[in-house]
Design a protein around this motif. Structure first.
Motif, mmCIF file in Angstrom:
data_model
loop_
_atom_site.group_PDB
_atom_site.id
_atom_site.type_symbol
_atom_site.label_atom_id
_atom_site.label_comp_id
_atom_site.label_asym_id
_atom_site.label_seq_id
_atom_site.Cartn_x
_atom_site.Cartn_y
_atom_site.Cartn_z
ATOM 1 N N ARG A 40 -63.227 -23.171 -40.576
ATOM 2 C CA ARG A 40 -62.348 -24.315 -40.334
ATOM 3 C C ARG A 40 -62.469 -24.786 -38.885
ATOM 4 O O ARG A 40 -62.613 -23.978 -37.967
ATOM 5 N N TYR A 41 -62.317 -26.104 -38.691
ATOM 6 C CA TYR A 41 -62.312 -26.648 -37.335
ATOM 7 C C TYR A 41 -61.549 -27.968 -37.317
ATOM 8 O O TYR A 41 -61.280 -28.573 -38.360
ATOM 9 N N PHE A 42 -61.191 -28.388 -36.111
ATOM 10 C CA PHE A 42 -60.500 -29.662 -35.911
ATOM 11 C C PHE A 42 -61.292 -30.491 -34.904
ATOM 12 O O PHE A 42 -62.117 -29.971 -34.163
ATOM 13 N N THR A 43 -61.009 -31.789 -34.885
ATOM 14 C CA THR A 43 -61.751 -32.708 -34.021
ATOM 15 C C THR A 43 -60.822 -33.389 -33.026
ATOM 16 O O THR A 43 -59.594 -33.211 -33.058
ATOM 17 N N ASP A 44 -61.397 -34.233 -32.159
ATOM 18 C CA ASP A 44 -60.598 -35.008 -31.203
ATOM 19 C C ASP A 44 -59.644 -35.950 -31.934
ATOM 20 O O ASP A 44 -58.549 -36.233 -31.446
ATOM 21 N N GLY A 45 -60.062 -36.418 -33.123
ATOM 22 C CA GLY A 45 -59.185 -37.276 -33.920
ATOM 23 C C GLY A 45 -57.923 -36.545 -34.330
ATOM 24 O O GLY A 45 -56.827 -37.117 -34.334
ATOM 25 N N ASP A 46 -58.061 -35.255 -34.659
ATOM 26 C CA ASP A 46 -56.893 -34.444 -35.017
ATOM 27 C C ASP A 46 -55.991 -34.253 -33.804
ATOM 28 O O ASP A 46 -54.761 -34.243 -33.927
#
Length: 203
Positions: A40-46
């Motif tokens: 799992r990972y998140f981005t700058d948008g998140d």
């Protein structure tokens, strides 16, 4: 190329705990992306989504915390609760939970106090209302405030001095003196033992 953040990195970026991010996932407020290997990972948008105003406010509770030091102060506790009810009505605050506790302000192992701090760390509380700083803790309020702010919680202090009994402060100060007196006595005993040992060794 967009940045990729694992949960701990993402939590640090948005100023929350990893447990709060996991809760958001469970509630469907946030959706993690996955790599080809399933990580799992998140981005700058998140990050931008979380940091936008009002993202998590609706799900956070308003808690009023009231405390006195001893069972003999139950009348003071009732007065404190009544004053906080009036204060919250005046501010137009809808209270989700009332916490009433009996325990010394020097004791940071109070059961209900710790349960409240756990809720804050999980990101479940948006506002804690207290009559005075020492109702939460006699010392270290600024640190507790700092930790809470990192988890999206603020303290609203009514500063009603009449609800912060002077005799409690005297009791707490006496407790400090007693603690250090015991430590000094222990050190003196240790010093005497050490001197006796050294004297014996010299003979």
């Amino acid at each position: 190329m967009a940045s990729m953040y694992r949960i701990s990195e993402f939590a640090k970026r948005v100023g929350r705990s990893a447990s709060t991010v996991r809760r958001w996932e469970r509630e469907g407020r946030l959706t993690a992306k996955r790599t080809a290997t399933g990580q799992r990972y998140f981005t700058d948008g998140d990050v931008r989504q979380v940091l936008q105003p009002g993202f998590d406010e609706a799900s956070r509770k308003t808690v009023v915390y009231c405390r006195v030091s001893s069972p003999g102060q139950r009348d003071d506790l009732a007065s404190q609760v009544g004053a906080m009810e009036e204060f919250c009505r005046g501010r137009g605050l809808a209270v989700d939970e009332w916490v009433k506790e009996i325990g010394g302000g020097m004791d940071l192992k109070r059961k209900k106090f710790l349960a409240l701090m756990d809720q804050i760390e999980r990101g479940e509380v948006g506002t804690v209302v207290i009559a005075h700083k020492d109702r939460l803790a006699r010392f270290g309020f600024e640190y507790l405030e700092h930790v809470s702010a990192k988890n999206g919680c603020t303290f609203l202090v009514a500063n009603q001095e009449s609800l912060s009994p002077q005799e409690e402060m005297v009791q707490d100060l006496l407790a400090i003196v007693h603690t250090f007196s015991c430590r000094l006595y222990g050190l003196r005993r240790y010093e005497k033992t050490l001197k006796d040992e050294l004297s014996g060794g010299g003979r």
